[in-house]
Design a protein around this motif. Structure first.
Motif, PDB file in Angstrom:
ATOM      1  N   GLY A 132     -51.583 -34.866 -23.332  1.00  0.00           N
ATOM      2  CA  GLY A 132     -50.873 -33.835 -22.595  1.00  0.00           C
ATOM      3  C   GLY A 132     -51.485 -33.614 -21.221  1.00  0.00           C
ATOM      4  N   SER A 133     -50.781 -32.848 -20.417  1.00  0.00           N
ATOM      5  CA  SER A 133     -51.232 -32.565 -19.065  1.00  0.00           C
ATOM      6  C   SER A 133     -50.601 -31.272 -18.594  1.00  0.00           C
ATOM      7  CB  SER A 133     -50.846 -33.705 -18.113  1.00  0.00           C
ATOM      8  OG  SER A 133     -49.436 -33.810 -18.004  1.00  0.00           O
ATOM      9  N   ARG A 134     -51.164 -30.747 -17.519  1.00  0.00           N
ATOM     10  CA  ARG A 134     -50.604 -29.568 -16.863  1.00  0.00           C
ATOM     11  C   ARG A 134     -50.277 -29.940 -15.429  1.00  0.00           C
ATOM     12  NH1 ARG A 134     -54.667 -26.386 -20.023  1.00  0.00           N
ATOM     13  NH2 ARG A 134     -56.196 -26.941 -18.428  1.00  0.00           N
ATOM     14  N   SER A 135     -49.111 -29.499 -14.970  1.00  0.00           N
ATOM     15  CA  SER A 135     -48.715 -29.778 -13.591  1.00  0.00           C
ATOM     16  C   SER A 135     -47.685 -28.752 -13.165  1.00  0.00           C
ATOM     17  CB  SER A 135     -48.120 -31.186 -13.475  1.00  0.00           C
ATOM     18  OG  SER A 135     -47.693 -31.428 -12.154  1.00  0.00           O
ATOM     19  N   ALA A 136     -47.874 -28.225 -11.967  1.00  0.00           N
ATOM     20  CA  ALA A 136     -46.876 -27.312 -11.419  1.00  0.00           C
ATOM     21  C   ALA A 136     -45.609 -28.095 -11.102  1.00  0.00           C
ATOM     22  CB  ALA A 136     -47.414 -26.639 -10.164  1.00  0.00           C
ATOM     23  N   LEU A 137     -44.462 -27.486 -11.322  1.00  0.00           N
ATOM     24  CA  LEU A 137     -43.198 -28.107 -10.952  1.00  0.00           C
ATOM     25  C   LEU A 137     -42.920 -27.750  -9.499  1.00  0.00           C
ATOM     26  CD1 LEU A 137     -40.841 -29.798 -11.972  1.00  0.00           C
ATOM     27  CD2 LEU A 137     -39.678 -27.683 -12.580  1.00  0.00           C
ATOM     28  N   LEU A 138     -43.017 -28.733  -8.618  1.00  0.00           N
ATOM     29  CA  LEU A 138     -42.912 -28.496  -7.185  1.00  0.00           C
ATOM     30  C   LEU A 138     -41.475 -28.737  -6.741  1.00  0.00           C
ATOM     31  CD1 LEU A 138     -46.207 -30.312  -6.127  1.00  0.00           C
ATOM     32  CD2 LEU A 138     -45.869 -27.944  -6.843  1.00  0.00           C
ATOM     33  N   THR A 139     -40.821 -27.691  -6.266  1.00  0.00           N
ATOM     34  CA  THR A 139     -39.409 -27.777  -5.888  1.00  0.00           C
ATOM     35  C   THR A 139     -39.218 -27.316  -4.450  1.00  0.00           C
ATOM     36  OG1 THR A 139     -38.992 -25.531  -6.694  1.00  0.00           O
ATOM     37  CG2 THR A 139     -38.691 -27.328  -8.267  1.00  0.00           C
ATOM     38  N   LEU A 140     -38.092 -27.676  -3.881  1.00  0.00           N
ATOM     39  CA  LEU A 140     -37.695 -27.185  -2.559  1.00  0.00           C
ATOM     40  C   LEU A 140     -36.245 -26.734  -2.637  1.00  0.00           C
ATOM     41  CD1 LEU A 140     -39.215 -29.660   0.027  1.00  0.00           C
ATOM     42  CD2 LEU A 140     -39.732 -27.247  -0.216  1.00  0.00           C
ATOM     43  N   PRO A 141     -35.969 -25.472  -2.301  1.00  0.00           N
ATOM     44  CA  PRO A 141     -36.973 -24.446  -2.001  1.00  0.00           C
ATOM     45  C   PRO A 141     -37.656 -23.956  -3.267  1.00  0.00           C
ATOM     46  CG  PRO A 141     -34.790 -23.488  -1.915  1.00  0.00           C
ATOM     47  CD  PRO A 141     -34.587 -24.964  -2.152  1.00  0.00           C
ATOM     48  N   ALA A 142     -38.901 -23.505  -3.101  1.00  0.00           N
ATOM     49  CA  ALA A 142     -39.651 -23.013  -4.252  1.00  0.00           C
ATOM     50  C   ALA A 142     -39.268 -21.578  -4.584  1.00  0.00           C
ATOM     51  CB  ALA A 142     -41.149 -23.097  -3.964  1.00  0.00           C
ATOM     52  N   SER A 143     -38.803 -20.822  -3.603  1.00  0.00           N
ATOM     53  CA  SER A 143     -38.391 -19.439  -3.806  1.00  0.00           C
ATOM     54  C   SER A 143     -37.487 -19.044  -2.642  1.00  0.00           C
ATOM     55  CB  SER A 143     -39.606 -18.509  -3.862  1.00  0.00           C
ATOM     56  OG  SER A 143     -40.198 -18.387  -2.577  1.00  0.00           O
ATOM     57  N   ARG A 144     -37.036 -17.802  -2.633  1.00  0.00           N
ATOM     58  CA  ARG A 144     -36.201 -17.314  -1.533  1.00  0.00           C
ATOM     59  C   ARG A 144     -37.031 -16.751  -0.377  1.00  0.00           C
ATOM     60  NH1 ARG A 144     -30.483 -14.607  -2.907  1.00  0.00           N
ATOM     61  NH2 ARG A 144     -29.585 -16.320  -4.126  1.00  0.00           N
ATOM     62  N   GLU A 145     -38.348 -16.754  -0.537  1.00  0.00           N
ATOM     63  CA  GLU A 145     -39.202 -16.189   0.504  1.00  0.00           C
ATOM     64  C   GLU A 145     -39.021 -16.960   1.814  1.00  0.00           C
ATOM     65  OE1 GLU A 145     -43.932 -15.211   1.345  1.00  0.00           O
ATOM     66  OE2 GLU A 145     -43.298 -16.079  -0.559  1.00  0.00           O
ATOM     67  N   GLY A 146     -38.721 -16.252   2.880  1.00  0.00           N
ATOM     68  CA  GLY A 146     -38.523 -16.870   4.185  1.00  0.00           C
ATOM     69  C   GLY A 146     -37.135 -17.429   4.408  1.00  0.00           C
ATOM     70  N   LEU A 147     -36.271 -17.347   3.403  1.00  0.00           N
ATOM     71  CA  LEU A 147     -34.909 -17.857   3.533  1.00  0.00           C
ATOM     72  C   LEU A 147     -33.946 -16.713   3.831  1.00  0.00           C
ATOM     73  CD1 LEU A 147     -34.747 -20.390   0.557  1.00  0.00           C
ATOM     74  CD2 LEU A 147     -35.651 -20.735   2.874  1.00  0.00           C
ATOM     75  N   ALA A 148     -32.794 -17.050   4.394  1.00  0.00           N
ATOM     76  CA  ALA A 148     -31.790 -16.042   4.757  1.00  0.00           C
ATOM     77  C   ALA A 148     -30.417 -16.702   4.733  1.00  0.00           C
ATOM     78  CB  ALA A 148     -32.086 -15.479   6.147  1.00  0.00           C
ATOM     79  N   PRO A 149     -29.353 -15.907   4.710  1.00  0.00           N
ATOM     80  CA  PRO A 149     -28.013 -16.503   4.786  1.00  0.00           C
ATOM     81  C   PRO A 149     -27.841 -17.305   6.082  1.00  0.00           C
ATOM     82  CG  PRO A 149     -27.880 -14.231   4.084  1.00  0.00           C
ATOM     83  CD  PRO A 149     -29.293 -14.454   4.500  1.00  0.00           C
ATOM     84  N   VAL A 150     -27.319 -18.506   5.952  1.00  0.00           N
ATOM     85  CA  VAL A 150     -27.137 -19.406   7.091  1.00  0.00           C
ATOM     86  C   VAL A 150     -25.727 -19.988   7.039  1.00  0.00           C
ATOM     87  CG1 VAL A 150     -27.916 -21.536   8.213  1.00  0.00           C
ATOM     88  CG2 VAL A 150     -29.590 -20.000   7.156  1.00  0.00           C
ATOM     89  N   GLU A 151     -25.055 -20.020   8.175  1.00  0.00           N
ATOM     90  CA  GLU A 151     -23.758 -20.693   8.287  1.00  0.00           C
ATOM     91  C   GLU A 151     -24.004 -22.087   8.846  1.00  0.00           C
ATOM     92  OE1 GLU A 151     -19.664 -20.843   7.693  1.00  0.00           O
ATOM     93  OE2 GLU A 151     -20.911 -19.071   7.374  1.00  0.00           O
ATOM     94  N   LEU A 152     -23.806 -23.101   8.014  1.00  0.00           N
ATOM     95  CA  LEU A 152     -24.052 -24.471   8.448  1.00  0.00           C
ATOM     96  C   LEU A 152     -22.949 -24.938   9.399  1.00  0.00           C
ATOM     97  CD1 LEU A 152     -25.130 -26.132   5.074  1.00  0.00           C
ATOM     98  CD2 LEU A 152     -26.618 -25.413   6.955  1.00  0.00           C
ATOM     99  N   PRO A 153     -23.292 -25.807  10.349  1.00  0.00           N
ATOM    100  CA  PRO A 153     -22.270 -26.375  11.229  1.00  0.00           C
ATOM    101  C   PRO A 153     -21.451 -27.429  10.486  1.00  0.00           C
ATOM    102  CG  PRO A 153     -24.388 -27.383  11.671  1.00  0.00           C
ATOM    103  CD  PRO A 153     -24.644 -26.313  10.648  1.00  0.00           C
ATOM    104  N   ALA A 154     -20.509 -28.006  11.188  1.00  0.00           N
ATOM    105  CA  ALA A 154     -19.736 -29.108  10.598  1.00  0.00           C
ATOM    106  C   ALA A 154     -20.684 -30.261  10.281  1.00  0.00           C
ATOM    107  CB  ALA A 154     -18.656 -29.559  11.572  1.00  0.00           C
ATOM    108  N   PRO A 155     -20.461 -30.969   9.186  1.00  0.00           N
ATOM    109  CA  PRO A 155     -21.353 -32.081   8.836  1.00  0.00           C
ATOM    110  C   PRO A 155     -21.354 -33.159   9.903  1.00  0.00           C
ATOM    111  CG  PRO A 155     -19.883 -31.523   7.013  1.00  0.00           C
ATOM    112  CD  PRO A 155     -19.373 -30.782   8.214  1.00  0.00           C
ATOM    113  N   GLY A 156     -22.531 -33.737  10.134  1.00  0.00           N
ATOM    114  CA  GLY A 156     -22.611 -34.876  11.027  1.00  0.00           C
ATOM    115  C   GLY A 156     -22.067 -36.125  10.356  1.00  0.00           C
ATOM    116  N   ALA A 157     -21.582 -37.048  11.151  1.00  0.00           N
ATOM    117  CA  ALA A 157     -21.067 -38.303  10.587  1.00  0.00           C
ATOM    118  C   ALA A 157     -22.237 -39.141  10.076  1.00  0.00           C
ATOM    119  CB  ALA A 157     -20.299 -39.074  11.658  1.00  0.00           C
TER     120      ALA A 157
END
Length: 331
Positions: free
Chosen positions: A169-194
């Motif tokens: 067995g082993s122990r390991s943190a599950l590293l994700t992106l984003p890891a939490s909502r800290e520092g995030l905010a509602p964002v309106e994305l532009p049109a997708p790039g080609a």
């Protein structure tokens, strides 16, 4: 239920009879390979993979607890055909990574023979904070044998190397992106790039995280994110690359046969491909450092995220290109 054989092996370990345990490992591995062949198995790599599974717990115990002079011999071929562990032999994680977490490079370097295992052990020691720039042979791909400053910051935040336990067995943190909502905010994305097809960095990014989609566009990071995000309005924000690094390294750990060293090597291939430089290691390293210094990293949430997830866009203002990688899965 603990079998008689398991009890016997544990007793040998408690008594420090590691040479006998190594002999038992080699005998069991060779017998498993021979049995597979005698029963009409595919042979070759398939036989060795099944043998590796059968002997994995004992290999883990030796790699974890035996003196390095014995543990390193797991990978030696002096025991005869079918007896040596390979780079993909694993239990809770690859046996070479278990070994690398237990001893410093100076103790292991004189003992390790097979180049693939030797390289992965060295890279693991680097991930654990050792400076091998003067003590180890240069990496075949020029990947530094000392953590770059942005890697060191990321490692201090969250280490991608598993912590192994003696009895499996082993122990390991599950590293994700984003890891939490800290520092995030509602964002309106532009049109997708080609999408820009045929970019080597896109292929390298897709290989890094095989469970995610990758794309390259011309324009800022949010335009790349818009290609893969669930909608135009997301919860997102920018992060420094140092905080992105651990999750990207862990994304390259595809299964238990892979260790964090695989992730670091794969990420350096991504960054090298993004620079477009093909030259001496020192020149490539300088270009990667310059890229990291100017890179902008954008992450966002997806309501459908499962346990493991990665949503990231990487923008190079110097070239006007951005790459996005996005996906999630259960682990």
């Amino acid at each position: 239920m603990i079998t008689y054989e398991e009890h016997r092996l544990r007793s040998l370990a408690d008594e420090g009879r590691w040479i006998e345990l190594l002999g038992a490992y080699r005998q069991a591995r060779a017998a498993a390979v021979a049995l597979d062949l005698s029963e009409g198995g595919a042979g070759g790599g398939a036989a060795h993979e099944r043998a590796a599974v059968a002997t994995a717990p004992l290999g883990h115990l030796i790699a974890y607890a035996a003196p390095p002079e014995v543990a390193a011999r797991l990978f030696d071929r002096d025991g005869g055909p079918g007896t040596a562990a390979g780079a993909r032999d694993h239990d809770a994680g690859p046996l070479w990574e278990v070994l690398a977490t237990r001893h410093c490079w100076r103790r292991l370097a004189p003992l390790l023979g097979p180049p693939p295992v030797r390289r992965l052990v060295a890279q693991t020691r680097v991930l654990l904070g050792e400076d091998l720039a003067r003590d180890a042979e240069p990496d075949p791909e020029g990947v530094p044998l000392l953590l770059e400053p942005w890697e060191a910051v990321g490692r201090a935040e969250r280490s991608p190397v598993r912590e192994y336990l003696r009895d499996g067995g082993s122990r390991s943190a599950l590293l994700t992106l984003p890891a939490s909502r800290e520092g995030l905010a509602p964002v309106e994305l532009p049109a997708p790039g080609a999408p820009l097809p045929g970019q080597p960095a896109t292929r390298a990014l897709a290989e890094l995280a095989g469970w995610a989609r990758a794309v390259c566009v011309r324009g800022p990071a949010p335009r790349a994110a818009a290609q893969l995000a669930p909608g135009r309005r997301v919860t997102g924000g920018y992060l420094p690359f140092a905080l992105v690094w651990p999750a990207l390294v862990q994304a390259g750990v595809a299964d238990r046969a892979h260790g964090a060293a695989h992730g670091r090597l794969a990420l350096w291939r991504v960054l090298t491909a993004m620079t477009g430089v093909d030259g001496p290691p020192a020149a490539v390293r300088a270009e990667v450092e310059a890229l990291i210094a100017r890179m902008r990293c954008f992450t966002w949430e997806d309501p459908a995220d499962r346990l493991r997830h990665l949503h990231l866009a990487l923008e190079d203002p110097a070239t006007g290109l951005s790459w996005a990688v996005s996906g999630s899965e259960d682990v």
